[in-house]
Every structure is written in C-alpha cells, then in structure tokens.
Scaffold this active site. Structure first.
Site, short mmCIF file in Angstrom:
data_model
loop_
_atom_site.label_atom_id
_atom_site.label_comp_id
_atom_site.label_asym_id
_atom_site.label_seq_id
_atom_site.Cartn_x
_atom_site.Cartn_y
_atom_site.Cartn_z
N ARG A 119 0.80 -1.24 0.00
CA ARG A 119 0.00 0.00 0.00
C ARG A 119 0.83 1.28 0.00
O ARG A 119 0.35 2.35 0.36
CB ARG A 119 -0.98 0.06 1.17
N LYS A 141 4.32 12.03 -10.57
CA LYS A 141 3.48 11.12 -11.36
C LYS A 141 4.23 9.81 -11.60
O LYS A 141 5.38 9.82 -12.01
CB LYS A 141 3.16 11.75 -12.72
N GLU A 183 12.85 19.93 -23.82
CA GLU A 183 12.07 20.28 -22.62
C GLU A 183 12.68 21.50 -21.92
O GLU A 183 11.97 22.34 -21.36
CB GLU A 183 12.01 19.11 -21.62
N LYS A 225 10.37 23.64 -13.22
CA LYS A 225 9.30 22.64 -13.11
C LYS A 225 8.81 22.56 -11.67
O LYS A 225 7.60 22.47 -11.42
CB LYS A 225 9.72 21.27 -13.63
N GLU A 235 -3.83 27.86 -7.86
CA GLU A 235 -3.08 28.15 -9.08
C GLU A 235 -2.91 26.90 -9.95
O GLU A 235 -2.14 26.93 -10.90
CB GLU A 235 -1.71 28.72 -8.71
N ARG A 239 -0.52 24.91 -14.21
CA ARG A 239 0.25 23.73 -14.63
C ARG A 239 0.10 23.43 -16.11
O ARG A 239 0.96 22.79 -16.70
CB ARG A 239 -0.24 22.50 -13.86
N ASN A 243 2.41 22.03 -20.54
CA ASN A 243 1.96 21.30 -21.72
C ASN A 243 2.32 22.01 -23.02
O ASN A 243 1.99 21.51 -24.10
CB ASN A 243 0.44 21.13 -21.59
N HIS A 246 3.15 20.35 -26.35
CA HIS A 246 2.85 18.92 -26.19
C HIS A 246 1.55 18.47 -26.86
O HIS A 246 1.39 17.28 -27.11
CB HIS A 246 2.84 18.54 -24.71
N HIS A 250 2.25 15.24 -28.94
CA HIS A 250 1.62 13.93 -28.72
C HIS A 250 0.95 13.42 -30.00
O HIS A 250 1.04 12.23 -30.32
CB HIS A 250 0.61 14.00 -27.58
N HIS A 262 9.93 11.38 -28.34
CA HIS A 262 9.18 12.43 -27.65
C HIS A 262 9.84 13.81 -27.75
O HIS A 262 9.19 14.78 -28.13
CB HIS A 262 8.99 12.04 -26.18
#
Ligand SMILES: NC(=O)c1ccc[n+]([C@@H]2O[C@H](COP(=O)([O-])OP(=O)(O)OC[C@H]3O[C@@H](n4cnc5c(N)ncnc54)[C@H](O)[C@@H]3O)[C@@H](O)[C@H]2O)c1
Ligand SMILES: [Zn+2]
Length: 362
Positions: A119, A141, A183, A225, A235, A239, A243, A246, A250, A262
C-alpha cells in the site's frame, strides 16, 4: 554542496539534489532519506552496466539490485508484477524502500511499484537521462503503459528525494540528450526569458556537454518545473503551461506510431504552437523564428522530413478536419518567458489555424 531544489506537493515536499558527483553519495543519501529501511535498487539493465563499470564514478551502493530490460516496453504491468513478486519472494516488508536508477521509464515504473507495494513505500529517484532529470523526476506522477495507451495506469506518489548527477549524462546517446534539451527550451519559453537568453548564448557549450553548463541547465529546469508543479491548488490551472508544445507533440508521436521520439516531437510542437500564437495575435511576429533558431542550434529538427497526414494529426488531437469550427485548447506563449493568460491558461484554437501551423512544419 549546493542547496537542493525543494519540490512542494499536496502531501509535503522533497529535495532534488542537482550536483556533479552526487551519485557517489548514493549510499549515504539513501540512508538519510530512507532511514533504516531495507532498500532495493531497481535499475534499467543497460544503466546498471554503466554504473557497475564505474563510468560515472565510484559505486557506493552495496544493497540488493533488481533490473528491467532497457526500453519503453518495460514500463508495463508485466514488469510491475515481476518486480513486486520478486520483492515478495525476497521478503521485503512494509518497512522497505526503493531506489529507481535510470531514465524516465525506470523512474515511472519504480514509482508505481513503490506506490502500490504494501500500500505504498518510500523511494528515491536517480534519473540518468536529461529528460528524467528535468521533467520526469519532478511532480510525483508514476505509472505504466497499457496496449490502449501510455501512462494509463498509475498513481500520484512523490519520491522522498531525487539525486540528479549531471556527470552521468556524458554517456547518454546524442539523440536522448537532444530530446531532453527540447524540454529545457520549453522551460525557458514558458517561464524565464533570462534562461532562454542564456541557452542562446551557451548553445555550443550545451551541445558539447560542458559539465558546469549542463549542471546549470539541469538546475534551472528543475527549479522551473518545481515552481510550476509546487503551486497551491488555487493556481493549479497554471500547470497547463507545462503542456506547451505537447498537444501537437503527442499527436505527431502517435501519427508516427512512436517512431518520432518524444523530445523531437516536442521541438516540432513548440514551433507549431508558437506559429499558432502568432497567427492568433497572442504573440508578435518573430517568436516562432526565435524558438526555432534555438532548437536548431541545439541540434533539433524544426521541420518534418516529409509531408504530414494532417487529417490524422488533427484526428489524434480529437478533432475532425471537416469540422472547421471545432476548437482545441492550447497553452500558448505571449513572448519568451511569458505565457498567455486571460480567463485561464489556455486559449481555444480553431482547425484552420492548427492546420496552417502544421503546414509550416513541412
Ligand atoms: N512522470 C513524469 O512526470 C514524466 C514526465 C516525462 C516523461 N515521463 C516518462 O519518461 C519516459 C521516458 O524517459 P527517458 O527519455 O529517460 O527514457 P528511458 O528511461 O527509456 O531512457 C532512454 C534510453 O537511455 C538509456 N540511458 C539512460 N541513462 C543513460 C546514461 N546515463 N547513459 C547512457 N544511456 C542511458 C536507457 O537505457 C534507454 O535506452 C517515458 O516513459 C515517459 O512517459 C514521465
Ligand atoms: Zn515532454
């Protein structure tokens, strides 16, 4: 030792050490951040070989190591079950911790194993690609891919610390290195004109991978970042600026069946989306050419090698080419270092403008 960059998130915060030679302190930092847990290192097998061969300095890690084959295919539920079974066989309990050594593939996978094992157990990331340092290691993430698409199964589970050692980038293939630079250009474009100027003046040193220059680039990108993802919930909409480039990227990646890497797709996406910003009058003329010139100096293509199936690219963005009034939301730059913002951080764009920007990529 420079101070680490602190990344704030809903559950707390963690340090990102950006420091040439920090990898040699892995053992001690793992003890600091994972206390007296029993720790397993999960590594990309190719990265582990470079590490063991002491290509980046002395190996201080003496604990157990599990590996996964290199490549995006390993970011899967199959790897997740193999790794969790392996940890169970070795009787790792809830008082254990993990270290992820490798690029964004291993980072996302290790984070997802850590998010779910017993967990949730803590972990440290040791990113070894430029992309993983400036992007994947910051934000919390984690996840794996499925046959239906990338990153479709995952969890938010931030690491306890990140060790970014710019010295390891010396062995990175050129193509991977340049992908990470796309990036970094994005970071300058969305948040810091001084950083963008600096990349323009230092382009040669960046390409040569001059160690202090690379260290400075990683540090500034991580700071940007961290600043954007660390903002409070009110705010959160900002974020969307991460993107930038992107939406187009994508769609191009998917249209190429992921043959287009990418970072290369992001470079093209940034150029196309700056073109859109100019066409809408959000940015003044010249933004696109300045962004394209920097990407080009950093070795990134700003045109496609051949004609594009624009209908398919638009389709991948979720719109039918024939529906001329369909809209897509883009985070667009106003000028270098400043993103457009009115009611929100994105602007609605109609098909003809997107199509014109795609034509300009050919
Ligand atoms: N979590 C996030 O927020 C986030 C953000 C961006 C990208 N990602 C994910 O990151 C992944 C892509 O990461 P990546 O580009 O680092 O790919 P990767 O991890 O597959 O690494 C690319 C290649 O470089 C090799 N390599 C790694 N370090 C090396 C080194 N120092 N020297 C020589 N070779 C080295 C690897 O073996 C691999 O072949 C994708 O899965 C993407 O979804 C996640
Ligand atoms: Zn990206």
């Amino acid at each position: 030792m420079p101070d680490p960059v602190i990344v704030r998130h809903a559950l707390g915060s963690y340090p990102v050490y950006v420091e040439p030679g920090v990898l040699a302190r892995l053992d001690g930092l793992a003890r600091d951040h994972l206390a007296d847990r029993r720790v397993a290192l999960i590594a990309d097998a190719a990265v582990r070989e470079l590490y063991q061969a002491e290509r980046w300095g002395p190996v201080t890690w003496t604990g157990e190591t599990l590996t996964v084959p290199p490549g995006e295919k390993s970011k899967s539920r199959e790897s997740w079950s193999r790794l969790t079974d392996d940890l169970l066989d070795r009787q790792f309990g809830r008082d254990s911790g993990l270290i992820g050594l490798g690029g964004g593939m291993v980072g996302d996978l290790t984070g997802f194993v850590a998010a779910t094992y017993m967990r949730g157990i803590p972990y440290i990331l040791v990113p070894t690609t430029l992309l993983a340092m400036v992007d994947a290691s910051v934000g919390g993430k984690t996840g794996v891919n499925t046959s239906k698409g990338k990153n479709l199964v995952g969890a938010f589970h931030p690491p306890s610390a990140v060790l970014a050692d710019p010295l390891v980038l010396g062995t990175l293939p050129d193509r991977e290195y340049r992908g990470g630079l796309a990036e970094a250009v994005k970071h300058g474009l969305i948040a810091d004109p001084g950083y963008f100027d600096w990349m323009e003046t230092q382009a040669t040193a960046i390409i040569r991978r001059d160690p202090p220059t690379v260290a400075r680039l990683v540090l500034r990108s991580v700071e940007i970042k961290a600043e954007v993802v660390g903002e409070d919930e009110r705010e959160a909409g900002r974020r969307a600026i991460l993107n930038a480039g992107h939406t187009v990227a994508h769609a191009l990646e998917q249209t190429s069946d992921y043959q287009l890497p990418h970072g290369e797709a992001v470079a093209l996406g940034l150029v196309a989306e700056c073109e859109i910003a100019e066409r809408l009058g959000i940015a003044s003329t010249g933004l696109r050419s300045r962004v394209a010139a920097l990407l080009d100096r950093l070795g990134l293509a700003v045109h496609l090698p051949g004609p594009l199936n624009r209908g398919e690219v638009l389709g991948r963005m979720g719109i039918d080419k024939k529906n001329r009034s369909a809209m897509i939301h883009f985070a667009l730059a106003k000028q270098i270092g400043q993103m457009h913002h009115d009611a929100g951080w994105t602007a609605a764009v109609t098909v003809p403008h997107i199509e014109a920007a795609l034509v300009a990529l050919e």
